[in-house]
Structures are given as C-alpha cells and as structure tokens.
Design an enzyme around this catalytic site. Sequence first.
Site, PDB file in Angstrom:
ATOM      1  CB  THR A  27      -5.600  -1.435   4.111  1.00 47.10           C
ATOM      2  OG1 THR A  27      -4.732  -2.428   3.224  1.00 47.10           O
ATOM      3  CG2 THR A  27      -7.051  -1.757   3.496  1.00 47.10           C
ATOM      4  CB  ALA A  56      -3.002  -5.273   0.274  1.00 48.03           C
ATOM      5  CB  VAL A  82       1.353  -4.845  -3.886  1.00 44.98           C
ATOM      6  CG1 VAL A  82       2.316  -4.972  -2.728  1.00 44.98           C
ATOM      7  CG2 VAL A  82       0.694  -6.027  -4.307  1.00 44.98           C
ATOM      8  CE  LYS A  83      -0.371   2.011   1.542  1.00 47.36           C
ATOM      9  NZ  LYS A  83      -0.952   2.652   2.733  1.00 47.36           N
ATOM     10  CB  VAL A  84       6.285  -1.519  -2.106  1.00 45.04           C
ATOM     11  CG1 VAL A  84       7.885  -1.611  -2.052  1.00 45.04           C
ATOM     12  CG2 VAL A  84       5.415  -2.719  -2.957  1.00 45.04           C
TER      13      VAL A  84
END
Length: 221
Positions: A27, A56, A82-84
């Site tokens: 997402t 996310a 976790v998208k960074v």
Amino acid sequence: MKLFLDTADVQEIRQAADWGVLDGVTTNPTLVAKSGRPHQEVIEEICQLVDGPVSAEVVSVDAEGIVAEARELASIHPNVVVKVPAIREGLKAVRRLSEEGIRCNVTLVFQPLQALLAAKVGAYFVSPFVDRMNRVGEEGFRVVEQIKRIFDHYQFETQILVASVRSPLTVLQAALAGADACTMPFEVLAMLYQHPMTDLGLEAFLKDAARIPGGVSAPVH
C-alpha cells in the site's frame, strides 16, 4: 516469484485471496487515501485477509520521525513491512529498524546503488519502480537485473520486489529477471489468467461435451 496486490481496497484483496495466488499486499498513502478510511484501520483489516507481507508506508522524511512511525505501524500486526523511501534519512532509519527486528521495504528505488545501500542497512525488500523508469526512457529491467547481480554477488538476503507494474508483460519480465516478488494492481493480476485461445478452447470442449450421450460427469468410486 511471489505475487502481491498494490492496493488498499479490501474487496479486491479478499477476491484475490480467494483465488489462492496472493502472497502479500503493498500500500501507499495515495492508495489508502482512496479508501477514505483511517490508515491503521485499513492496514489492520488487510493483515486479517492476507497471510503474507503487508507493506505500509511512512510519511515522515526525517530518521526520528520514520522510526517512530515505523514502530507504530509494525505494532499493528506481525505481517507489516514498513515502506521507507530510498533517501539518506530513510536508510538511516532502516538501519535502526532492522536492528530492532522491524522489516522494511525500501521504496522509490530507481538505480542499483540505491538498492545496494538499502541492502547494506538491512532492508527486507527493495522496490524498483520499473514502469516509471520505462516512461522516462530508462530500461527498468536493466536496473532490476543489475540489482540482482549485486545481491547475488555479495549474498545479500534483501529481496527484490518489482513495483510500478502496469501490464502482464511487466509481470513476465519480473519473473524472467528473477525478482523475488512483483506487486501489481488488481486488474493486472486478473489479466494473468486471460488468453483468447483458452476461452476458445474451453468453448469448443463444452460444446463437444454437450453432444456426448448421457453427458459428462465425474466418475463414481
């Protein structure tokens, strides 16, 4: 190759999960905004539908903010990745998060050295945006192939997640390039099943089956 949906639409995710081929979901803030629902609520529901990684994304651009957001997102469910973004502060945060056992998907990757840096700080995924590269005249899969060579050469465990996918051809290219995963919109996943010769062949078989005396049924044991 793992197949992910790039969406925050839980109805799409539910349908794809029912097909039995869905391995995860990615997402981003744009997709979650379209749902019109709170971010955490959407991520939590997706995690209940999919037994696999659910990416996310943070919105902070400083390391301290990214770490704080990432901890909050990771607390939602064990499947959260976790998208960074692939920026200096982002990779600084990924180093800290990976040491805490929080998996990170380094996103917005457009060149192999960004992927190398992400792998060095412990990223779980790197996401090269192939079709965005193609749209500006760069060869998206040349970048993917270079990333794979680097990772294989140095035995990094970071996985390559091909993103920015707009057609089944891109999915095929991802598989041929040896990507670990590919994330795509729902309509692209649906197209993977389709070929006109399959439809024509099935239509012919069903017509012929209707002419068999007594019909066709499963054998009785």
